[in-house]
Design a protein around this motif. Sequence first.
Motif, PDB file in Angstrom:
ATOM      1  N   GLY A   1       0.819  -1.210   0.000  1.00 40.79           N
ATOM      2  CA  GLY A   1       0.000   0.000   0.000  1.00 40.79           C
ATOM      3  C   GLY A   1       0.849   1.254   0.000  1.00 40.79           C
ATOM      4  N   LEU A   2       1.930   1.249   0.770  1.00 41.11           N
ATOM      5  CA  LEU A   2       2.835   2.401   0.809  1.00 41.11           C
ATOM      6  C   LEU A   2       3.538   2.596  -0.537  1.00 41.11           C
ATOM      7  N   ILE A   3       3.863   1.485  -1.205  1.00 44.21           N
ATOM      8  CA  ILE A   3       4.452   1.579  -2.544  1.00 44.21           C
ATOM      9  C   ILE A   3       3.459   2.248  -3.491  1.00 44.21           C
ATOM     10  N   GLY A   4       2.193   1.835  -3.391  1.00 43.25           N
ATOM     11  CA  GLY A   4       1.150   2.433  -4.237  1.00 43.25           C
ATOM     12  C   GLY A   4       0.948   3.908  -3.949  1.00 43.25           C
ATOM     13  N   ILE A   5       1.000   4.272  -2.674  1.00 44.87           N
ATOM     14  CA  ILE A   5       0.832   5.682  -2.299  1.00 44.87           C
ATOM     15  C   ILE A   5       1.971   6.519  -2.868  1.00 44.87           C
ATOM     16  N   GLY A   6       3.194   6.002  -2.758  1.00 41.12           N
ATOM     17  CA  GLY A   6       4.336   6.722  -3.322  1.00 41.12           C
ATOM     18  C   GLY A   6       4.180   6.939  -4.819  1.00 41.12           C
ATOM     19  N   PHE A   7       3.668   5.924  -5.496  1.00 37.87           N
ATOM     20  CA  PHE A   7       3.478   6.041  -6.940  1.00 37.87           C
ATOM     21  C   PHE A   7       2.437   7.093  -7.299  1.00 37.87           C
ATOM     22  N   VAL A   8       1.276   7.073  -6.638  1.00 34.36           N
ATOM     23  CA  VAL A   8       0.217   8.011  -7.014  1.00 34.36           C
ATOM     24  C   VAL A   8       0.616   9.455  -6.693  1.00 34.36           C
ATOM     25  N   VAL A   9       1.431   9.640  -5.656  1.00 30.99           N
ATOM     26  CA  VAL A   9       1.911  10.988  -5.343  1.00 30.99           C
ATOM     27  C   VAL A   9       2.774  11.510  -6.490  1.00 30.99           C
ATOM     28  N   LEU A  10       3.744  10.707  -6.920  1.00 34.92           N
ATOM     29  CA  LEU A  10       4.623  11.117  -8.007  1.00 34.92           C
ATOM     30  C   LEU A  10       3.858  11.243  -9.322  1.00 34.92           C
ATOM     31  N   HIS A  11       2.948  10.323  -9.558  1.00 33.89           N
ATOM     32  CA  HIS A  11       2.166  10.330 -10.796  1.00 33.89           C
ATOM     33  C   HIS A  11       1.274  11.561 -10.880  1.00 33.89           C
ATOM     34  N   SER A  12       0.674  11.955  -9.762  1.00 28.46           N
ATOM     35  CA  SER A  12      -0.199  13.128  -9.760  1.00 28.46           C
ATOM     36  C   SER A  12       0.588  14.404 -10.032  1.00 28.46           C
ATOM     37  N   VAL A  13       1.789  14.495  -9.457  1.00 29.92           N
ATOM     38  CA  VAL A  13       2.642  15.672  -9.693  1.00 29.92           C
ATOM     39  C   VAL A  13       3.016  15.763 -11.173  1.00 29.92           C
ATOM     40  N   GLY A  14       3.389  14.639 -11.764  1.00 30.63           N
ATOM     41  CA  GLY A  14       3.729  14.631 -13.180  1.00 30.63           C
ATOM     42  C   GLY A  14       2.555  14.987 -14.060  1.00 30.63           C
ATOM     43  N   ASN A  15       1.390  14.454 -13.737  1.00 32.30           N
ATOM     44  CA  ASN A  15       0.188  14.720 -14.541  1.00 32.30           C
ATOM     45  C   ASN A  15      -0.210  16.191 -14.538  1.00 32.30           C
ATOM     46  N   LEU A  16       0.051  16.870 -13.437  1.00 30.45           N
ATOM     47  CA  LEU A  16      -0.326  18.284 -13.342  1.00 30.45           C
ATOM     48  C   LEU A  16       0.440  19.164 -14.323  1.00 30.45           C
ATOM     49  N   LEU A  17       1.481  18.618 -14.919  1.00 32.92           N
ATOM     50  CA  LEU A  17       2.228  19.375 -15.931  1.00 32.92           C
ATOM     51  C   LEU A  17       1.374  19.670 -17.162  1.00 32.92           C
ATOM     52  N   VAL A  18       0.248  18.977 -17.292  1.00 30.39           N
ATOM     53  CA  VAL A  18      -0.645  19.237 -18.422  1.00 30.39           C
ATOM     54  C   VAL A  18      -1.144  20.683 -18.394  1.00 30.39           C
ATOM     55  N   PHE A  19      -1.196  21.276 -17.199  1.00 32.69           N
ATOM     56  CA  PHE A  19      -1.662  22.660 -17.083  1.00 32.69           C
ATOM     57  C   PHE A  19      -0.594  23.657 -17.554  1.00 32.69           C
ATOM     58  N   ARG A  20       0.626  23.185 -17.740  1.00 32.23           N
ATOM     59  CA  ARG A  20       1.692  24.047 -18.249  1.00 32.23           C
ATOM     60  C   ARG A  20       1.827  23.961 -19.764  1.00 32.23           C
ATOM     61  N   GLY A  21       1.006  23.101 -20.376  1.00 34.19           N
ATOM     62  CA  GLY A  21       0.996  23.029 -21.825  1.00 34.19           C
ATOM     63  C   GLY A  21       1.622  21.772 -22.387  1.00 34.19           C
ATOM     64  N   PRO A  22       1.523  21.583 -23.702  1.00 29.63           N
ATOM     65  CA  PRO A  22       2.022  20.376 -24.373  1.00 29.63           C
ATOM     66  C   PRO A  22       3.500  20.105 -24.153  1.00 29.63           C
ATOM     67  N   ASP A  23       4.324  21.134 -24.227  1.00 28.68           N
ATOM     68  CA  ASP A  23       5.767  20.925 -24.107  1.00 28.68           C
ATOM     69  C   ASP A  23       6.152  20.345 -22.754  1.00 28.68           C
ATOM     70  N   ALA A  24       5.497  20.815 -21.710  1.00 23.08           N
ATOM     71  CA  ALA A  24       5.830  20.363 -20.356  1.00 23.08           C
ATOM     72  C   ALA A  24       5.475  18.892 -20.147  1.00 23.08           C
ATOM     73  N   ILE A  25       4.242  18.517 -20.454  1.00 26.38           N
ATOM     74  CA  ILE A  25       3.809  17.135 -20.209  1.00 26.38           C
ATOM     75  C   ILE A  25       4.461  16.168 -21.187  1.00 26.38           C
ATOM     76  N   ASN A  26       4.630  16.578 -22.435  1.00 25.16           N
ATOM     77  CA  ASN A  26       5.285  15.711 -23.420  1.00 25.16           C
ATOM     78  C   ASN A  26       6.771  15.547 -23.111  1.00 25.16           C
ATOM     79  N   GLY A  27       7.396  16.615 -22.618  1.00 29.59           N
ATOM     80  CA  GLY A  27       8.797  16.531 -22.223  1.00 29.59           C
ATOM     81  C   GLY A  27       8.978  15.599 -21.044  1.00 29.59           C
ATOM     82  N   TYR A  28       8.048  15.646 -20.107  1.00 28.44           N
ATOM     83  CA  TYR A  28       8.082  14.763 -18.943  1.00 28.44           C
ATOM     84  C   TYR A  28       7.933  13.309 -19.378  1.00 28.44           C
ATOM     85  N   SER A  29       7.007  13.063 -20.312  1.00 29.57           N
ATOM     86  CA  SER A  29       6.798  11.710 -20.826  1.00 29.57           C
ATOM     87  C   SER A  29       8.050  11.198 -21.531  1.00 29.57           C
TER      88      SER A  29
END
Length: 220
Positions: free
Chosen positions: A22-50
């Motif tokens: 469960g703690l492994i899953g929590i760590g993942f969703v925290v990091l995943h949510s931070v990365g996903n929020l880059l969509v609000f900075r535009g295509p270059d940010a989220i695509n660069g992260y990917s």
Amino acid sequence: MGRLRGFYGTMVGKKAVMGITGLIGIGFVVLHSVGNLLVFRGPDAINGYSHFLKSTGELLWALRVVLIVAVILHVVAAVQLTRQSRAARPIGYVKREPQAATLGSRTMRWGGALLLAFIVLHILHFTTGTIRPAGVFSSQDVYANVVTSFRIWWVALFYVVSMIALGLHLFHGAWSSVRSIGVSPESPEPLHHRLSLALAILIWAAFTAIPVAVFAGWVR
């Protein structure tokens, strides 16, 4: 190995496995949510992260394997615990009193089942492109995949509902995980676990904001 199997065979062992995974899953969703929020900075940010994640190669696959194994162990332990509990008390209570149980704890089973289905569909949707609600998929343009998908009302709704289940699961799971591995003692007042509540709300809000913003036209 024999001792490990013996320990896992007990309810305490299965709860410990659920806590660690469960703690492994929590760590993942925290990091995943931070990365996903880059969509609000535009295509270059989220695509660069990917592109950065894909460039890590073997490290990314190693993390994926760890996460997949953690999810499988978490589900298996949860099912086995449920069966053991039912076997220990084949006749249910005449009257069930929740006694300080939270909404998260009362919805862990159906919420977990929904999240398991969501994880599979999410991978097929945004990772492999096997499921294409919008009819198109680009392995290079994550931003376009997000926008074209969440413009579809039922796709956005499915993600929003799934994130409600995730939030409830996190609220109960965050504090029960550390309790299961012995880091935190049991508490008769689970409603007072403000840190778990804050974490659940933040993660739920981060994930929910994206489909809502796209569908509302704030992200195009």
